[in-house]
Design an enzyme around this catalytic site. Structure first.
Site: not given
Lengths: 265, 397
Positions: A49, A60, A174
């Protein structure tokens, strides 16, 4: 069959789980990234990735935020990342997935992005701030171009959303292991197991788990539950320690230990 | 009037929900709870009661006679949101969202703040409703607005410094979104402007639209007719949309949103999204942004922290493209001149944000006839800016 699909299939035949390794493209430079990717592939990563740096990465934690800042400082752009992918494709057939915030794709142009990404050799796309509701325009473009759009599910997702995402997601699904951001600590593995089993009930698409997987022990535990294990912040931390040759060694031995641990699951 | 946005949270091409999957169920819950509340007479009664007894509504519509004479044109009225409790319109929204928080059974609220006005308004309602409260603020802004940081702490709020990125409002919002993603099951995020993912832009507009409803009644009473112009500053755009919404169907009422021109458009140091921006996605919504060719969000500048943000509310983007609202900007210097003018002609010390609206009216009013009417939304008072103004004037306090 896409590179991602055939990788998962090949691994499944061997009863292995996929190790998906995340690095930030351009951290600290794209030349470094190219070497790191080859090293990760050689050391046992099954899918790579590549993070596309964005100035305001809301999903994040600090480790990946700072990696994005380093990448932006070295002049990394989406266009240059695609050039790096093109160059990588001459050297490796490992599946490459871009993880980009929606504005990067939107600004590039969704149609142009799908076309250029596939032509460069990108296999999949993860957009953490694009839930299925907002994928209406890119989804048909990606399907037509042969780009796997990978959607995310979370501990808060309802059964209805799990069904919808399971149907839409290509390559893999995911599953975000925790309510939180990248680099957080994974504590409730039982809950992950329950959710992954639930999602598996809705689709044949492999389910990979990410967020909070930092050690070979974590990787082994998750490999018992899911089809793929995504490791990001832990690798990015090794890159942040700096020194190209030293980083290459560290990435290599850490990836080997992750993969070995997963094989013993 | 209130049919926008559509069910997907879209104002035409703008708006939407560009957030991580983890937050979608919380946004769904919030939208559901808000829909229920909005149809519940008890909620409306409670809201009205707090606005009246606690915030001090209705706020007056004041005819600024000396300012009118000084500028020598249209008659100028000021909607006195500066008289709201905590000193700005922000509390209209925080009361509404705090009531919703209680209805959802959540015990903790978080918020972002730039100038500190929204942070203070959130800290205030958190104290009022007994909610735990954490406010994220960029370290750059904490320095510029030290007084408001202390005010929040006095109210029992934890103020958390954000060191990431540009250390201003944009980064405070990102950090609040990260907290919300982590604590979504127990925490409500009280966003401060008509930004973010659906239902925030709609809900916050509705909570602020009390400004326009009152203004409409008051101007009809004072002048026997509707105004020719409404003028308000636009950061995220909650005070302006709050005033404009009640007049959108009145075709003859012109509306002007004034953005921060900073050091001038040519300098690149400004927050005039409509002047040089382009469409993109930031913090959950599709709208006009200041961004580079690669889609990286650009740094903004304004003398006023409340206007210093790279994106504008999606509903504004919609009305800009429809040409229903026109947008212009005022520079730091023009805003400072307007600040001085209002202080000296009316004895009113405006916040630096609405000083931008006053600055535009200084240009507009003299071109209009004495029979014409302008209403400015005086969205906040200037107490919080005294230190900043002293610094600009080179005065040490």
């Amino acid at each position: 069959m896409s590179r991602i699909q055939s990788t998962f299939q090949r691994l499944a035949e061997r009863r292995e789980k996929a190790l998906i390794a995340y690095v930030m493209a351009g951290d600290p430079t794209l030349e470094d990234t190219e070497d790191y990717v080859l090293q990760l592939a050689q050391a046992g990563a099954d899918v790579i990735e590549l993070g596309v740096p964005f100035s305001d990465p809301i999903a994040d934690g600090p480790v990946i935020q700072q990696a994005a800042e380093r990448a932006l400082r070295s002049g990394t752009t989406l266009k240059k990342i695609l050039a790096t992918v093109r160059s990588l494709r001459a050297k490796t057939q490992i599946p490459l997935v871009l993880m980009a915030y929606y504005n990067s794709i939107f600004r590039y142009g969704e149609a142009a992005f799908c076309r250029d990404a596939v032509s460069a050799g990108v296999d999949g796309l993860i957009v953490p701030d694009m839930p299925p509701e907002e994928a209406g325009t890119i989804h048909p473009l990606a399907e037509a171009a042969g780009l796997d759009v990978i959607f995310l599910l979370a501990p808060t997702s309802t059964a209805k959303r799990e069904t919808a995402v399971a149907r839409l997601s290509r390559g893999f699904i995911y599953y975000v292991s925790l309510t939180g951001i990248t680099g957080a600590k994974l504590t409730d593995k039982a809950d992950v197991e329950k959710k992954v089993r639930e999602i598996r009930g809705y689709a044949k698409t492999p389910v990979a788990v990410g967020f909070g997987i930092a050690t070979p022990d974590d990787a082994r535990a998750v490999a018992r539950i899911a089809d793929g294990v995504i490791v990001g912040s832990a690798l990015v931390k090794l890159i942040a320690e700096g020194g190209h040759a030293a980083v290459t060694d560290r990435l290599s031995s850490f990836t080997r230990s992750l993969k070995a641990s997963m094989l013993s699951a | 009037m209130m049919q926008l946005p559509d069910a997907r949270g879209r104002f035409g091409a703008f708006g939407g929900r560009y957030v991580p999957e983890t937050l979608i169920p919380a946004l769904d819950e919030l939208a559901r709870e808000y829909e229920k509340a909005r149809r519940d007479p008890k909620f409306k009664a409670e809201m009205d009661s707090y606005l009246r007894q606690y915030v001090g509504r209705p706020t007056p519509l004041y005819y600024a006679e000396r300012l009118t004479k000084k500028l020598g044109g249209a008659r100028i009225y000021l909607k006195r949101e500066d008289l709201c409790h905590t000193g700005a319109h922000k509390i209209n929204n925080t009361i509404g969202q705090a009531l919703l928080t209680c209805r959802m059974g959540k015990k903790r609220v978080i918020a972002e703040t730039g100038a500190g006005q929204h942070g203070v308004a959130v800290a205030t309602v958190a104290a009022l409703f007994g909610l735990r409260c954490e406010v994220y603020m960029g370290t750059e802004d904490m320095e510029r607005q030290a007084l408001n940081v202390f005010r929040m702490r006095l109210l029992g709020t934890t103020v958390t410094a954000v060191h990431a990125g540009s250390r201003t409002l944009k980064d405070a919002i990102s950090e609040a979104m990260r907290d919300w993603t982590t604590n979504v099951r127990t925490t409500h995020y009280i966003l401060g402007s008509v930004l973010g993912a659906h239902p925030y832009p709609m809900m916050i507009r509705d909570f602020q639209s009390v400004i326009g409803r009152e203004t409409r009644k008051q101007i009809l009473q004072a002048e026997g007719r509707l105004p020719d112009y409404l003028v308000a500053c636009v950061g995220g755009g909650s005070n302006s949309i709050g005033m404009f919404t009640a007049f959108l169907k009145d075709k003859k009422v012109k509306m002007v949103g004034v953005e921060a021109g900073g050091l001038g458009i040519e300098s690149g140091k400004h927050a005039a999204r409509f002047a040089t921006g382009s469409v993109g996605v930031l913090h959950g919504t599709m709208t006009y942004l200041l961004q580079d060719d690669d889609g990286q969000i650009q740094l903004t500048h304004s003398v006023s922290a409340g206007l210093d943000y790279a994106a504008v509310g999606p509903e504004h983007a919609f009305y800009k493209e429809r040409e229903r609202i026109s947008y212009t900007y005022a520079t730091d210097e023009e805003a400072m001149a307007a600040f001085d003018l209002l202080c000296r002609t009316e004895g009113l010390m405006p916040a630096l944000e609405p000083s931008h609206a006053v600055a535009h009216v200084m240009k507009l009013a003299p071109k209009l006839k004495r029979s014409q009417v302008i209403v400015i939304n005086l969205s906040g008072r200037g107490d919080k800016d005294v230190h900043q103004v002293a610094r600009i004037k080179g005065v040490s306090l």
